[in-house]
Design an enzyme around this catalytic site. Sequence first.
Site, mmCIF file in Angstrom:
data_model
loop_
_atom_site.group_PDB
_atom_site.id
_atom_site.type_symbol
_atom_site.label_atom_id
_atom_site.label_comp_id
_atom_site.label_asym_id
_atom_site.label_seq_id
_atom_site.Cartn_x
_atom_site.Cartn_y
_atom_site.Cartn_z
ATOM 1 N N ASP A 35 38.905 -31.826 61.733
ATOM 2 C CA ASP A 35 37.823 -31.370 62.504
ATOM 3 C C ASP A 35 36.724 -32.165 63.238
ATOM 4 O O ASP A 35 37.379 -33.260 62.794
ATOM 5 C CB ASP A 35 36.905 -30.008 61.141
ATOM 6 C CG ASP A 35 36.837 -31.096 59.938
ATOM 7 O OD1 ASP A 35 35.987 -32.387 60.117
ATOM 8 O OD2 ASP A 35 36.951 -30.318 58.496
ATOM 9 N N LYS A 57 35.088 -28.182 62.791
ATOM 10 C CA LYS A 57 33.629 -27.065 62.550
ATOM 11 C C LYS A 57 32.158 -27.266 63.010
ATOM 12 O O LYS A 57 31.324 -28.836 63.090
ATOM 13 C CB LYS A 57 33.232 -27.636 60.906
ATOM 14 C CG LYS A 57 34.449 -26.928 60.142
ATOM 15 C CD LYS A 57 34.107 -26.413 58.464
ATOM 16 C CE LYS A 57 35.111 -26.489 57.791
ATOM 17 N NZ LYS A 57 35.046 -26.812 56.440
ATOM 18 N N MET A 173 24.183 -30.866 56.027
ATOM 19 C CA MET A 173 23.852 -29.830 56.956
ATOM 20 C C MET A 173 22.489 -28.981 56.506
ATOM 21 O O MET A 173 22.357 -28.228 56.935
ATOM 22 C CB MET A 173 24.661 -28.942 56.240
ATOM 23 C CG MET A 173 26.318 -29.404 55.940
ATOM 24 S SD MET A 173 27.135 -27.917 55.311
ATOM 25 C CE MET A 173 27.110 -28.824 53.390
#
Length: 502
Positions: A35, A57, A173
Site C-alpha cells: 500500500d 490506501k 490517521m
Amino acid sequence: MKGKVYLVGAGPGDYKLLTLKGLECIKNSDVIVYDRLANENYLKEANKNCEFIYVGKKSSNHTLPQEDINKVISDKAKEGKIVTRLKGGDPYVFGRGGEEGEILKKEGIEFEVVPGITSAIGGLCYAGIPITHRDYASSFHVITGHLRDDDKQNSEINWNALANINGTLVFLMGIANLKKISTNLIKEGKPKDTPVALINWATRYNQKVITSTLENVYEKSLIENIKPPTLIVVGDVVKLRDKLNFFENKPLFSKNIIVTRTRNENSLLSSKISDLGGNSIEIPTIKIEKIKNNIYLENEIKNIKDYTYLILTSKNAVEIFFDKLSELNFDSRALANLKICVIGTTTEKEIKKRGINPDIVPEKFVSESLFEKLKDILKPTDKVLIPGSKNSRDFLVDKISKICDVKEVHTYETILDYDKKEEIINILDSNKVDYITFASSSSVINFVNIIGDKNLDKLNKLKVISIGPITTNTAKNLNINVYKESDISTIDGMIDVIINDK
Ligand code: SAH
C-alpha cells in the site's frame, strides 16, 4: 504446492528502516501486495518475475476495499504462491493486519507476521522526539484519530483519561480530525499550552514537522497546509526536538537529486545521498536485453565437456548462463571439470549463490587484470568459453586467442532504455528536483538520447553536476550547462560539491 502469506511491516518510510526478515520475504515472494505507506523502492529488491499489486490506501479513500484486499491475498496464496503483504509501519498497528491474519487462519492458509518499525515510534524519533523520557513522559498511548461522526468512536475513546494521564499521546490517521482531538483534550483538562508536533511523511526525505500548542495547532495546520500521512504528537517530549533533531540536520536533507546510471547495479551514489538525508531519484539509462532462443549458447552448453575454462564477467552473464543450464536439465555438476573465472564482487556473489566458488577472481574488476592471471596458466590445449554481453570489449577474446581456443557467445546486450522517457520527462517537469548528476560521459550521452534534444531545455531548471572535465566536455558539446564540476573525479567529490553548494 502450498502457498504462504507473510504480513510484513515495511517500516515508516526511510528505505533502510526495514527488518532483515522483511527484506528476505520481499526477495523470496511471487506476489507483493503493497500500500501507499510502504516505500515503493523495496519492490526493486523483488524477484524479476514477482507480481506487484497496489492496494494503496489514502486515508478514508481506500483504493481497494479491505474485503477485496483480503481476497487478493488469499486467492494468490491458494494458487500456491508465496505472498508478501507489505504494509507501512507495523502490520498490527492500525494496519488491519489482525483482520487479514484472521481471514487467512479461517481459510486454512499458512501465514507469518514480520513486525516493522511503527511510525508511531520511529516517526517521532526522526523528528527528534523521544516517545518517552524520564523528565517528561512515563508512558505513551497510540490512538486512532479516525473518528466516526456518529460519536460512537468518540465515546470509545476515553478523552478524560487521555487528557489526564501524564504520557505522550500519538494520534494516527488524525489530521482530518485535528480540531476535534485538540478540543476534546482541552475540554477534559489538558493544558492549552501542551506542546504538539505534527509530523508529515515522517522519516522520508520530504518530512515536514511543525510544532505548536494544543490551543493553536489546528490553525497552524491550516496555514501550513498539513495533509496525511501525519502523526499528531501531544506532550512535553515535543520540547526535546530542538536538541535531538538529527535527521533534518543532515547535510543533504530535503535535496532532490537525480542520479543517472549506466549500469544495472545498485548505485553507490544513490545510497550515499540517502544516508546524507537526500532524496536520490535514480534514472537508469540502459537496460539489459537477453538474447532470446539462444541456440549458440545451448550448443556450447551441450558441448561444455570440451571446455577447460569458463569466464563470466557480470552478474547478468551468470544469471543467463545458469538459467540456460537448468533449462537444458543440467546443474552445476556439468561445470565440475572447468576452471571458473569471474570479474567483480557482484559477479562473484552471484555465482557463489549457485554453490560455486570461482577459481579466479582478479583484484581489479577489469579484463586486463583477469588476463594478467590467465596468461601464465593457459596452455595451447585449453579451450575457453565466454558467454556474455554483446557490448563488451574484444580485449579478452583477442588476447586469449593468441594462446588457445576461445569461444565468445553473446547472451545479452545493453540497450538504451527509451521506455524511461516519459518517466524522466515527468520528473523534470515536476519542479521538485534540485540537482542532476552525471558520473560519466556515457551517462550524459544516453540521457540526451533518451529524452531527445527538444527536451534539453528542461535541464535549465536544475543544477547539473559533473564528475570531472571529460564528462563536463561531453555535456557542453551536447549544449548542457554544467553548473559545477567535482574537483576530484569521484562519487564523494560530487557529493561534496552538492553539500557545499549553498
Ligand atoms: N501500520 C502503520 C500505521 C497505519 S495507519 C504504522 O505502524 O505506522 C496510517 C497512519 O499512520 C497515517 O494516517 C499516519 O497518521 C500514520 N503514518 C504512517 N506512516 C507515516 C509517516 N511516514 N509519516 C507520518 N505519518 C505516518
